[in-house]
Scaffold this motif. Sequence first.
Motif, PDB file in Angstrom:
ATOM      1  N   GLY A 159      -9.726 -29.515   6.702  1.00 53.64           N
ATOM      2  CA  GLY A 159      -8.714 -28.841   7.503  1.00 53.64           C
ATOM      3  C   GLY A 159      -8.909 -27.349   7.551  1.00 53.64           C
ATOM      4  O   GLY A 159      -8.688 -26.711   8.589  1.00 53.64           O
ATOM      5  N   VAL A 160      -9.331 -26.764   6.428  1.00 56.78           N
ATOM      6  CA  VAL A 160      -9.595 -25.326   6.404  1.00 56.78           C
ATOM      7  C   VAL A 160     -10.702 -24.970   7.388  1.00 56.78           C
ATOM      8  O   VAL A 160     -10.607 -23.997   8.142  1.00 56.78           O
ATOM      9  N   ALA A 161     -11.780 -25.771   7.374  1.00 59.38           N
ATOM     10  CA  ALA A 161     -12.902 -25.527   8.293  1.00 59.38           C
ATOM     11  C   ALA A 161     -12.461 -25.688   9.742  1.00 59.38           C
ATOM     12  O   ALA A 161     -12.806 -24.871  10.608  1.00 59.38           O
ATOM     13  N   ARG A 162     -11.697 -26.722  10.019  1.00 63.19           N
ATOM     14  CA  ARG A 162     -11.241 -26.961  11.390  1.00 63.19           C
ATOM     15  C   ARG A 162     -10.325 -25.831  11.860  1.00 63.19           C
ATOM     16  O   ARG A 162     -10.423 -25.377  12.997  1.00 63.19           O
ATOM     17  N   ASP A 163      -9.454 -25.367  10.975  1.00 66.35           N
ATOM     18  CA  ASP A 163      -8.563 -24.273  11.352  1.00 66.35           C
ATOM     19  C   ASP A 163      -9.336 -22.986  11.622  1.00 66.35           C
ATOM     20  O   ASP A 163      -8.917 -22.159  12.440  1.00 66.35           O
ATOM     21  N   ALA A 164     -10.477 -22.829  10.942  1.00 65.48           N
ATOM     22  CA  ALA A 164     -11.294 -21.628  11.126  1.00 65.48           C
ATOM     23  C   ALA A 164     -12.168 -21.692  12.371  1.00 65.48           C
ATOM     24  O   ALA A 164     -12.863 -20.730  12.687  1.00 65.48           O
ATOM     25  N   GLU A 172     -11.724 -34.857  11.391  1.00 73.35           N
ATOM     26  CA  GLU A 172     -10.455 -34.705  10.701  1.00 73.35           C
ATOM     27  C   GLU A 172     -10.447 -35.424   9.356  1.00 73.35           C
ATOM     28  O   GLU A 172      -9.726 -35.011   8.444  1.00 73.35           O
ATOM     29  N   SER A 173     -11.201 -36.491   9.227  1.00 76.37           N
ATOM     30  CA  SER A 173     -11.174 -37.275   8.003  1.00 76.37           C
ATOM     31  C   SER A 173     -12.577 -37.704   7.625  1.00 76.37           C
ATOM     32  O   SER A 173     -13.504 -37.649   8.429  1.00 76.37           O
ATOM     33  N   GLY A 174     -12.706 -38.138   6.383  1.00 77.27           N
ATOM     34  CA  GLY A 174     -13.998 -38.577   5.892  1.00 77.27           C
ATOM     35  C   GLY A 174     -13.856 -39.794   5.011  1.00 77.27           C
ATOM     36  O   GLY A 174     -12.768 -40.360   4.868  1.00 77.27           O
ATOM     37  N   THR A 175     -14.924 -40.180   4.373  1.00 79.02           N
ATOM     38  CA  THR A 175     -14.953 -41.346   3.489  1.00 79.02           C
ATOM     39  C   THR A 175     -15.084 -40.876   2.052  1.00 79.02           C
ATOM     40  O   THR A 175     -16.081 -40.254   1.689  1.00 79.02           O
ATOM     41  N   SER A 176     -14.077 -41.153   1.238  1.00 79.68           N
ATOM     42  CA  SER A 176     -14.124 -40.742  -0.165  1.00 79.68           C
ATOM     43  C   SER A 176     -15.228 -41.495  -0.896  1.00 79.68           C
ATOM     44  O   SER A 176     -15.383 -42.709  -0.744  1.00 79.68           O
ATOM     45  N   LEU A 177     -15.998 -40.756  -1.694  1.00 84.43           N
ATOM     46  CA  LEU A 177     -17.074 -41.364  -2.473  1.00 84.43           C
ATOM     47  C   LEU A 177     -16.666 -41.633  -3.913  1.00 84.43           C
ATOM     48  O   LEU A 177     -17.282 -42.433  -4.611  1.00 84.43           O
ATOM     49  N   GLY A 178     -15.642 -40.954  -4.387  1.00 91.50           N
ATOM     50  CA  GLY A 178     -15.194 -41.053  -5.770  1.00 91.50           C
ATOM     51  C   GLY A 178     -14.204 -39.939  -6.007  1.00 91.50           C
ATOM     52  O   GLY A 178     -13.957 -39.122  -5.115  1.00 91.50           O
ATOM     53  N   PRO A 423      -1.036 -31.462   0.322  1.00 95.54           N
ATOM     54  CA  PRO A 423      -0.106 -31.085   1.391  1.00 95.54           C
ATOM     55  C   PRO A 423      -0.741 -31.253   2.770  1.00 95.54           C
ATOM     56  O   PRO A 423      -1.959 -31.356   2.904  1.00 95.54           O
ATOM     57  N   GLU A 424       0.108 -31.253   3.783  1.00 98.93           N
ATOM     58  CA  GLU A 424      -0.375 -31.321   5.155  1.00 98.93           C
ATOM     59  C   GLU A 424      -1.249 -30.107   5.475  1.00 98.93           C
ATOM     60  O   GLU A 424      -1.176 -29.074   4.812  1.00 98.93           O
ATOM     61  N   GLN A 425      -2.069 -30.234   6.524  1.00100.15           N
ATOM     62  CA  GLN A 425      -3.013 -29.165   6.857  1.00100.15           C
ATOM     63  C   GLN A 425      -2.318 -27.836   7.105  1.00100.15           C
ATOM     64  O   GLN A 425      -2.818 -26.781   6.695  1.00100.15           O
ATOM     65  N   ASP A 426      -1.131 -27.849   7.758  1.00100.74           N
ATOM     66  CA  ASP A 426      -0.460 -26.579   8.031  1.00100.74           C
ATOM     67  C   ASP A 426      -0.030 -25.894   6.743  1.00100.74           C
ATOM     68  O   ASP A 426      -0.022 -24.656   6.652  1.00100.74           O
ATOM     69  N   VAL A 427       0.289 -26.675   5.716  1.00105.67           N
ATOM     70  CA  VAL A 427       0.655 -26.103   4.425  1.00105.67           C
ATOM     71  C   VAL A 427      -0.576 -25.514   3.740  1.00105.67           C
ATOM     72  O   VAL A 427      -0.534 -24.414   3.180  1.00105.67           O
ATOM     73  N   VAL A 428      -1.679 -26.266   3.783  1.00105.07           N
ATOM     74  CA  VAL A 428      -2.924 -25.786   3.174  1.00105.07           C
ATOM     75  C   VAL A 428      -3.336 -24.450   3.796  1.00105.07           C
ATOM     76  O   VAL A 428      -3.651 -23.479   3.086  1.00105.07           O
ATOM     77  N   VAL A 429      -3.314 -24.382   5.117  1.00102.32           N
ATOM     78  CA  VAL A 429      -3.702 -23.153   5.807  1.00102.32           C
ATOM     79  C   VAL A 429      -2.730 -22.018   5.474  1.00102.32           C
ATOM     80  O   VAL A 429      -3.147 -20.880   5.234  1.00102.32           O
ATOM     81  N   ALA A 430      -1.434 -22.329   5.408  1.00104.90           N
ATOM     82  CA  ALA A 430      -0.442 -21.303   5.088  1.00104.90           C
ATOM     83  C   ALA A 430      -0.668 -20.740   3.688  1.00104.90           C
ATOM     84  O   ALA A 430      -0.545 -19.520   3.468  1.00104.90           O
ATOM     85  N   VAL A 431      -1.013 -21.602   2.732  1.00103.34           N
ATOM     86  CA  VAL A 431      -1.276 -21.136   1.362  1.00103.34           C
ATOM     87  C   VAL A 431      -2.512 -20.244   1.328  1.00103.34           C
ATOM     88  O   VAL A 431      -2.531 -19.196   0.666  1.00103.34           O
TER      89      VAL A 431
END
Length: 632
Positions: A159-164, A172-178, A423-431
């Motif tokens: 989300g940080v990269a997308r916002d930038a 928007e999403s990926g596959t968790s590896l662990g 948190p949601e992406q808008d919260v992450v970006v706000a922080v």
Amino acid sequence: MSGPAPTRRDRRAQRELKRRRRRRTTMVVVGSIAALLLIGGGAFAAVTLMGGGAGGATGEAQLAAEPVVFPQDEPAAADGAGPCTTLNVLSSFENAEMVEELANGYNAQPRDVGGACVDVVATRDKSGIAAEDAAEGFPDLAEAERPAVWIPDAATWLGVARDAGAGDVVPESGTSLGASDIVLAMPEPLADAIGWDDDAPTWDEVLTASEDTQLWADLGHPEWGGFQLGKTSPVIASSGEAAMFVSYGSASGSVADLAAADVADEAVTQAVRDHELAVSHYMATPEHFLWHARQAEERGGSAAEFLSAVIVDEKSVWDYNRGITSRDGATRIESDPPAEKLVAIYPTDGFYVADNPAVVLTADWVSEAQQAAADDFIRYAGTEQGQQIVRDYGYRDLNGVLSEAVAETGNLDPAPVGVLDFPEQDVVVAVHQAFPDVRKRAQVLFLIDASGSMDDVLESGQTRLEGAKDAITLALDHFAAGDDVGLAAFSSGGDGVLRPGLVSPVQDIGDSRDEFLAALDGLEAIAYTPLFEAVDEFALQQSQSYDPDRINAIVLLSDGTNNTAVPTTTEEEMLSTLDEVSHTLLVFTLAYGADADVEALQAISGATGAHYYDATDPLEVEDVLGDLVTSF
């Protein structure tokens, strides 16, 4: 009538009994699941997986109603035709070892994807830096070297990269590896003294303790000084992000329900500012903190001399407890396990989880063949063979299961309760946007070598001094109004007098930026290198203006060894001075060029608990200095 208070030995015995019970319970659950799988049993009990990525952005990182059954890898009968498809996979510093081993495991078997063989090449960078680079299209890399797969250690960075500006490149999403839980790690004696190894605190209790300068003295350990809470930079590392999320959540009343409105609330913001005052300084990666903790012990002291607690991922705790540290987050040093191991503490109001999402970049430099190879590599990571690597390298697999040996060595809870969704992406970006305002302010003097060798010409065509000036100018952008920043330089002629000395006083950079830059531009190389005298003199000066509400530091850049026309301050005298001021001043050092006295610069930084940075390749000075100033 109560009995005598339990001794430390009693409490340790109780902890070991609890740990064994937890391990037995985990083994029973996993064994029961395995039995159900073997007989084709019906409904499964819920199994806790890693926490969700930025507001549930990674669908693979949620609570599962039943365990994942890992398929077997199915390599090709023979490698496809050459030339092989090269698949560049970019990881974070934290998960680099796991990703590299996944690449090795994949490459070890024959692969045929679209008729071609595949060669996975793993590289690494800090998550925050990679997010910035993704937004800019990785401009510093040749097209053939740009990643097709990005695996940051947490989904928030997508989300940080997308916002930038990377919305066209980063999904928007990926596959968790662990997964690796982000915990509070403490040296065992400190965790025992405060009782958090038996009775985990809330995050609010952690932050309150960090503000209590008399806490350890009140608990009978004045030798541990004040409570020192270590945090990585939230614009660089996931553990730093998590630290800011819990700080805002604690201030707003709920770690689990942090919203963008809370980040904008002035009362919450002021509480977070107050929390940040307890930070000694920020660092780029968890390894930076743990390196210094181990160095304190190896000097004959205790890790408590450097930190009381640090917010890190479980993998880093496991590494530390088995004797593996890293000065730079990349180069690993293996030694005997520490005498004082760390304890992983899982606060009762929840903890975030680094979920290591793999995304295939949708960029014009990623070919169809690479997209197909990327899908096959990610498939492999989810197989039994891939998940075994995940567990072997200190991570929880996609069922949330740790290797028993990892849990034992790392002092990790095999089945902790309290996973929080990011948190949601808008919260992450706000922080992220709020951090420059709430972080602890800096009081920093840049101390620059102005000896004759700084006139040497680099491959870029610049002189060393010109390259240093450019790097400092860029680094100055990290500071903002409210940060006090000054500039001094050192050299001398035949008379042995240190000059030019202080050229821009330490003052609010919001008002003095033009003055600072003019003084920087005016620096000229002179002759000798009175390194020890300069450090001794300016360390004494800076320590006299110590402000407990600021990060008090010197940033020393030098390209040579101590060299004077007449005898001046000795190394022993300088180190004695640094020992005297070490509780009030940090001296960060940067070796600039191949002729820099690395050993002396490491001794200088180590004497104050600060970090040494390596720009012995002078063309890397901008990146290295940029890394250094994330400490403020």
